[in-house]
Design a protein around this motif. Structure first.
Motif, mmCIF file in Angstrom:
data_model
loop_
_atom_site.group_PDB
_atom_site.id
_atom_site.type_symbol
_atom_site.label_atom_id
_atom_site.label_comp_id
_atom_site.label_asym_id
_atom_site.label_seq_id
_atom_site.Cartn_x
_atom_site.Cartn_y
_atom_site.Cartn_z
ATOM 1 N N TYR A 1 -3.992 8.543 -10.306
ATOM 2 C CA TYR A 1 -2.977 7.503 -10.119
ATOM 3 C C TYR A 1 -3.139 6.390 -11.157
ATOM 4 C CZ TYR A 1 0.124 5.016 -6.785
ATOM 5 O OH TYR A 1 1.163 4.396 -6.161
ATOM 6 N N MET B 1 -5.323 9.574 5.154
ATOM 7 C CA MET B 1 -6.544 9.389 4.382
ATOM 8 C C MET B 1 -7.286 8.093 4.668
ATOM 9 S SD MET B 1 -5.340 8.024 0.835
ATOM 10 C CE MET B 1 -6.817 7.101 0.930
ATOM 11 N N CYS C 1 -6.290 4.929 4.537
ATOM 12 C CA CYS C 1 -5.890 3.677 3.914
ATOM 13 C C CYS C 1 -5.323 2.741 4.984
ATOM 14 C CB CYS C 1 -4.815 3.974 2.879
ATOM 15 S SG CYS C 1 -4.733 2.736 1.645
ATOM 16 N N SER D 1 1.223 6.719 2.588
ATOM 17 C CA SER D 1 -0.243 6.530 2.482
ATOM 18 C C SER D 1 -0.960 6.955 3.755
ATOM 19 C CB SER D 1 -0.609 5.062 2.214
ATOM 20 O OG SER D 1 0.025 4.561 1.101
ATOM 21 N N GLY E 1 4.756 2.661 -3.933
ATOM 22 C CA GLY E 1 4.015 2.772 -5.190
ATOM 23 C C GLY E 1 4.661 3.776 -6.117
ATOM 24 N N LEU E 2 3.831 4.352 -6.981
ATOM 25 C CA LEU E 2 4.339 5.372 -7.895
ATOM 26 C C LEU E 2 4.968 6.507 -7.103
ATOM 27 C CD1 LEU E 2 1.324 5.605 -10.364
ATOM 28 C CD2 LEU E 2 3.526 4.513 -10.778
ATOM 29 N N GLY E 3 4.459 6.706 -5.889
ATOM 30 C CA GLY E 3 4.986 7.764 -5.033
ATOM 31 C C GLY E 3 6.476 7.592 -4.785
ATOM 32 N N ASN E 4 6.934 6.364 -4.652
ATOM 33 C CA ASN E 4 8.354 6.114 -4.365
ATOM 34 C C ASN E 4 9.207 6.177 -5.634
ATOM 35 O OD1 ASN E 4 6.496 4.553 -2.590
ATOM 36 N ND2 ASN E 4 8.362 4.310 -1.406
ATOM 37 N N LEU F 1 -5.968 1.736 -2.407
ATOM 38 C CA LEU F 1 -6.837 2.910 -2.554
ATOM 39 C C LEU F 1 -8.270 2.463 -2.838
ATOM 40 C CD1 LEU F 1 -4.373 4.969 -4.739
ATOM 41 C CD2 LEU F 1 -5.355 5.804 -2.608
ATOM 42 N N CYS G 1 0.841 -1.200 0.000
ATOM 43 C CA CYS G 1 0.000 0.000 0.000
ATOM 44 C C CYS G 1 0.880 1.256 0.000
ATOM 45 C CB CYS G 1 -0.908 -0.047 1.233
ATOM 46 S SG CYS G 1 -1.510 1.529 1.806
ATOM 47 N N ALA G 2 1.941 1.221 0.804
ATOM 48 C CA ALA G 2 2.797 2.409 0.915
ATOM 49 C C ALA G 2 3.711 2.577 -0.298
ATOM 50 C CB ALA G 2 3.627 2.323 2.197
ATOM 51 N N PHE H 1 2.109 11.267 1.259
ATOM 52 C CA PHE H 1 1.662 10.513 0.081
ATOM 53 C C PHE H 1 2.339 9.149 0.052
ATOM 54 C CE2 PHE H 1 1.669 9.368 -4.427
ATOM 55 C CZ PHE H 1 0.365 9.675 -4.802
ATOM 56 N N SER H 2 3.653 9.156 0.297
ATOM 57 C CA SER H 2 4.416 7.924 0.171
ATOM 58 C C SER H 2 4.037 6.904 1.246
ATOM 59 C CB SER H 2 5.918 8.237 0.251
ATOM 60 O OG SER H 2 6.647 7.091 -0.074
HETATM 61 N N1 PFF Z 1 1.691 5.519 -1.021
HETATM 62 C C1 PFF Z 1 1.374 5.338 -2.415
HETATM 63 C C2 PFF Z 1 2.593 5.669 -3.230
HETATM 64 O O1 PFF Z 1 3.611 6.064 -2.679
HETATM 65 O O2 PFF Z 1 2.516 5.546 -4.438
HETATM 66 C C3 PFF Z 1 0.209 6.182 -2.854
HETATM 67 C C4 PFF Z 1 -0.955 6.064 -1.965
HETATM 68 C C5 PFF Z 1 -1.548 4.828 -1.801
HETATM 69 C C6 PFF Z 1 -1.391 7.166 -1.266
HETATM 70 C C7 PFF Z 1 -2.579 4.691 -0.906
HETATM 71 C C8 PFF Z 1 -2.413 7.058 -0.380
HETATM 72 C C9 PFF Z 1 -2.978 5.806 -0.216
HETATM 73 F F1 PFF Z 1 -3.942 5.674 0.627
#
Ligand code: PFF
Length: 455
Positions: free
Chosen positions: A104, A231, A233, A228, A24-27, A323, A21-22, A225-226
């Motif tokens: 996303y 929000m 999640c 998560s 992802g594209l964010g990293n 998400l 979950c953590a 964001f990274s």
């Molecule tokens: N953390 C994910 C990322 O780094 O790509 C993006 C993300 C996933 C943000 C789930 C928030 C979330 F609840």
């Protein structure tokens, strides 16, 4: 509270699903371009501080809310503070999940196009200008990216309807180890390129003069964001944790692994970028234009490209399922519809947002919100406003509404495991995190300067 609820099956499953979950594209997509355009190593330093001082305490707090209530992000607040307005935090989270998924899944879809292109050989023999033109043409096309967005949402949908254990947990157990292997292989390739040291210096040697309020806000937004957080999640995932899951070590492991992947993504990207004399400040297009161009100059470049975009797709998929799960669990539990139906409802809604986000690169380019195209506006609204605000309110909620004894009992599994720094954690969660997030906001909006001028 309700003990009937479905849970993850094993400890490893908990870690891999939550890291999925953590990570992802964010990293791999967002972190490198944010770092590249926000001062390099100085950004990394502020980012690490945000992770440690704000991210970790908020994550532990979200785990507490999820496992204590055994409910979705919005339902959790209804159970813990019935008849109050605190459930707004949960609605903010569910809405954020929906909006994030909207843009996303577009970027996730791009990764599939690039995998296809790599295998079909069409990335071979192109110049830097060709890569740029192709990316612009592709992303502004009215059909192709939308088809890929659709495919990605469909893959996410299939995993979600398979359930928490058979879908999310099983998929994460396969995808996450694969992701780590690919990432390490790509890092080794990158640091053995000529001149790799320059990229590592950019990544690790901070120039303190580059730290500005905007860098701090960006780093905080990226940290939220990274990880998560902010929000719901992690609230939703923690609601599937078992009673004997150690919330503290899980939070620490997830935070460390997520940060490790972001730093490794930097190690994979910047030496390669510098080695070929390309600017690190390209922005969101960094991994879609700059990297294929870098790979193209290596022997067997198409294969490196293919492997890289598979990595990106895997990382994206484990996050899109999380998400999707936030919104699906909410609809399923709060409106009493079957999980399958809830998932259909969410997928259809997300597709609408996905289509608009994708079209905002082409057909709908002229329609801007605050000077931003729809895609950028969603990113800005969620990462810089909704997630930090959500994180701040989560801390204020637990800090002011929850009895410390209840908090401690949940975080120590009824006193069966120690929590060495409980008071430090509680202090950070109650005072430091909300105040820091609030101050960064005020500073960024220019309000602090106006207040200082008044005196
Ligand atoms: N953390 C994910 C990322 O780094 O790509 C993006 C993300 C996933 C943000 C789930 C928030 C979330 F609840």
């Amino acid at each position: 509270m309700s003990n009937q609820r479905v849970t993850f099956g094993s400890k490893l499953g908990v870690i891999l699903a939550t890291v999925g979950c953590a990570v992802g594209l964010g990293n791999i997509w967002r972190f490198p371009y944010m770092l590249g355009s926000n001062g390099g190593a100085a950004f990394l330093l502020v980012y690490l501080l945000c992770i440690l001082l704000l991210g970790l305490p908020v994550m532990i707090t979200e785990f507490f809310i999820g496992r204590h209530s055994h409910r979705n992000a919005a339902g959790a607040f209804k159970i813990m503070a019935p008849g109050t307005k605190w459930s707004i935090i949960g609605y903010n989270g569910v809405l954020a999940a929906f909006l994030i998924l909207g843009f996303y899944s577009v970027v996730s879809g791009w990764t599939l196009e690039y995998i296809m292109q790599a295998f079909s050989g069409s990335l071979i023999g192109k110049s830097a200008a060709d890569f740029k033109a192709e990316f612009t043409n592709f992303s502004s096309d009215a059909l192709r990216p939308i088809i890929w967005t659709f495919v990605f949402i469909a893959m996410t949908h299939i995993i979600i309807v398979s359930g928490v254990k058979k879908g999310i947990e099983r998929a994460s157990k396969v995808m996450m180890p694969l992701l780590f292997l690919i990432l390490i292989a790509l890092c080794i390739r990158s640091v053995t390129l000529p001149n790799a040291g320059e990229g590592l210096t950019f990544l690790f040697k901070p120039d303190f003069s580059k730290i500005t309020s905007s860098v701090v806000l960006s780093a905080m937004g990226q940290a939220f964001f990274s990880l998560s957080i902010g929000m719901g999640c992690l609230i939703t995932y923690a609601s599937y944790f078992k009673q004997d899951t150690n919330l503290q070590t899980t939070a620490l492991q997830v935070t460390i692994l997520d940060t490790l992947v972001a730093v490794l993504a930097g190690v994979m990207i910047f030496p390669a970028v510098f080695s070929f004399g390309i600017a690190p400040t390209a922005g969101p297009e960094l991994v879609f234009i700059t990297l294929p161009n870098v790979f193209e100059q290596l022997p067997m470049g198409w294969l490196w490209s293919a492997v890289f975009f598979i990595l990106l797709a895997l990382a994206a998929l484990t996050s899109t399922i999380s998400l999707h799960e936030v919104a699906t669990a909410y609809v399923h539990e709060e409106y009493n519809v079957s999980r399958k139906r809830a998932a259909w409802f969410v997928s259809a809604g997300v597709l609408v947002f996905g289509v608009i986000s994708s079209l905002s690169f082409g057909l709908l380019k002229e329609y801007t919100i605050g000077g931003m195209i729809f895609f950028d506006a969603l990113d800005y609204l969620t990462a810089k406003i909704m997630l930090p605000l959500g994180g701040m309110l989560i801390c204020i909620f637990v800090g002011t509404r929850i009895d410390r004894k209840i908090l401690k009992a949940e975080l120590t599994n009824e006193g069966t495991i120690p929590f060495l720094f409980f008071n430090t954690y509680a202090f950070f969660m109650k005072y430091i995190a909300p105040v820091a997030i609030g101050l960064i906001f005020l500073n960024e909006s220019g309000l602090i300067h106006r207040i200082i001028e008044l005196f």
